[in-house]
Design an enzyme around this catalytic site. Sequence first.
Site, short mmCIF file in Angstrom:
data_model
loop_
_atom_site.label_atom_id
_atom_site.label_comp_id
_atom_site.label_asym_id
_atom_site.label_seq_id
_atom_site.Cartn_x
_atom_site.Cartn_y
_atom_site.Cartn_z
N GLU A 126 0.80 -1.23 0.00
CA GLU A 126 0.00 0.00 0.00
C GLU A 126 0.84 1.29 0.00
OE1 GLU A 126 -2.74 -0.52 3.29
OE2 GLU A 126 -3.36 -2.48 2.55
N GLU A 157 -5.27 -11.46 -0.90
CA GLU A 157 -5.99 -11.35 0.38
C GLU A 157 -7.50 -11.46 0.14
OE1 GLU A 157 -4.77 -7.85 2.59
OE2 GLU A 157 -2.68 -8.10 1.99
O1 G3I Z 1 -2.41 -9.26 19.30
C1 G3I Z 1 -3.06 -8.11 19.89
C2 G3I Z 1 -3.68 -8.49 21.20
O2 G3I Z 1 -2.65 -8.84 22.10
C3 G3I Z 1 -4.48 -7.30 21.73
O3 G3I Z 1 -5.14 -7.66 22.89
C4 G3I Z 1 -5.54 -6.87 20.70
C5 G3I Z 1 -6.36 -5.66 21.14
O4 G3I Z 1 -6.55 -4.75 20.11
O5 G3I Z 1 -4.86 -6.54 19.50
C6 G3I Z 1 -4.14 -7.64 18.94
O6 G3I Z 1 -3.53 -7.23 17.78
C7 G3I Z 1 -4.37 -7.03 16.67
C8 G3I Z 1 -3.94 -7.95 15.53
O7 G3I Z 1 -4.70 -7.66 14.37
C9 G3I Z 1 -4.12 -9.43 15.88
O8 G3I Z 1 -5.47 -9.76 15.98
C10 G3I Z 1 -4.22 -5.57 16.25
O9 G3I Z 1 -4.77 -4.73 17.24
C11 G3I Z 1 -4.92 -5.34 14.93
O10 G3I Z 1 -4.58 -4.04 14.46
C12 G3I Z 1 -4.46 -6.35 13.89
O11 G3I Z 1 -5.17 -6.11 12.72
C13 G3I Z 1 -4.62 -6.65 11.54
C14 G3I Z 1 -4.43 -5.54 10.51
O12 G3I Z 1 -3.97 -6.08 9.29
C15 G3I Z 1 -3.38 -4.52 11.00
O13 G3I Z 1 -2.11 -5.11 11.09
C16 G3I Z 1 -5.59 -7.71 10.99
O14 G3I Z 1 -5.63 -8.82 11.88
C17 G3I Z 1 -5.11 -8.18 9.62
O15 G3I Z 1 -6.07 -9.04 9.04
C18 G3I Z 1 -4.91 -6.98 8.71
O16 G3I Z 1 -4.44 -7.43 7.48
C19 G3I Z 1 -4.26 -6.42 6.47
C20 G3I Z 1 -3.07 -6.83 5.64
O17 G3I Z 1 -1.95 -7.00 6.47
C21 G3I Z 1 -2.78 -5.78 4.55
N1 G3I Z 1 -3.96 -5.57 3.73
C22 G3I Z 1 -5.18 -5.22 4.47
C23 G3I Z 1 -5.47 -6.28 5.53
C24 G3I Z 1 -6.73 -5.93 6.27
O18 G3I Z 1 -6.58 -4.74 7.00
#
Ligand code: G3I
Length: 364
Positions: free
Chosen positions: A170, A275
């Site tokens: 991105e 994805e």
């Molecule tokens: O692991 C922590 C946990 O310890 C904590 O309690 C909890 C509370 O918020 O957060 C957890 O982390 C989260 C993580 O996902 C694991 O579930 C993060 O907050 C959350 O921001 C994270 O979101 C991910 C997001 O990318 C940001 O990195 C999504 O799972 C993931 O599916 C998403 O994937 C992205 C691709 O990498 C790029 N393209 C878009 C796609 C969707 O946004």
Amino acid sequence: MRKKTLFTRMIAVLVVVGTITGISMWYVGFFSFSPAASYDVNLETSLKDAASIPIGAAVDTYNLQNDPQYEELLSLHFNSIVAENEMKWKALEPEQGTYDFSHADYLIKYATSRGMQVHGHTLLWHQATPQWIENFEGTDAEFRARIKGHIQTVVGRYKGQVSSWDVVNEAFDGQAYRDTVYYRRLGANYLVDVYTWAHEADPSALLYYNDYNMLGDIDRVNWVMTEIRRLITAGAPIHGIGIQGHITLESPSVSSIKAALAGWDALELKIRISELDIQANYDGVYKVLTDRLANQQENRYKQVVAAFLTSPNLTGITLWGLYDGHTWIPYFQGHPDWPLLFNTQYEPKPAARGFLSAIIGENC
Ligand code: G3I
């Protein structure tokens, strides 16, 4: 007599209102208290066995390590994996110099011991940049050394095991460069540098540029294509395009998907659908996946996968998650959704049948 007429009218109004309310509640699935609708879907073969390209899933290591049903479903249907979060910079090196490779190592060992392909996601993404990089106070030369160091440490560690990488995710915002710490501090041509550093660390790995909104908006597709072409001419070793594919039941249309793919094919690079998920409840109206929605989702998966498979440059399709029990969509949208191929009980949904029939149709 008058009392009786009034009473009859009130009853009639109640019946009409009750019927309308009942039908509406049924329509949005209000009466289903089951946590996951069960479907009589029997896949005649596993997805990976039916396909001529790798079929992947974004994986969560905690689930993989602790949930035998998750692992069983993954190994039955998929032959390619990507870490949903655990290979992002924030996860690998949250503090400067403090790496945690434990989850990534586990995933990669799991995959390689079973002959599964591993795609690396992602070396640079503005949303997964650790704070110490966002706030880096050193000189631009020191910043550049940190970025190069991170890329080469990670790619070098998994050299020969991770066959392809999303080097940058991105980087473009609409039809312009996104204003990120990388763009500001490495300069406008930074993609040439970062792809070169990744290539130096593992010359045999395929390097992808990954982004969203790469299927519906043909003007954007053309803009990104032109920019990728320019970067390659300027020396960036970019081998492929990752088209994320977070789509809905309606949008983008199959005809726009086909038009966009024809555009990407003209670039003569590899193409991954990186994805894929299909939101069935984009407007948040439903509480459960109704039969009607499940059937719409089945047809939509069938049509879009069939469209993807027309691309001669397609190197794989990856679902962004394994099953509806673990998907980013409900958290992001703030309401329930069921965007994947398997339900929360790990059973195949009609969507899986749609996906499979597109794959089988392609091989006929
Ligand atoms: O692991 C922590 C946990 O310890 C904590 O309690 C909890 C509370 O918020 O957060 C957890 O982390 C989260 C993580 O996902 C694991 O579930 C993060 O907050 C959350 O921001 C994270 O979101 C991910 C997001 O990318 C940001 O990195 C999504 O799972 C993931 O599916 C998403 O994937 C992205 C691709 O990498 C790029 N393209 C878009 C796609 C969707 O946004």
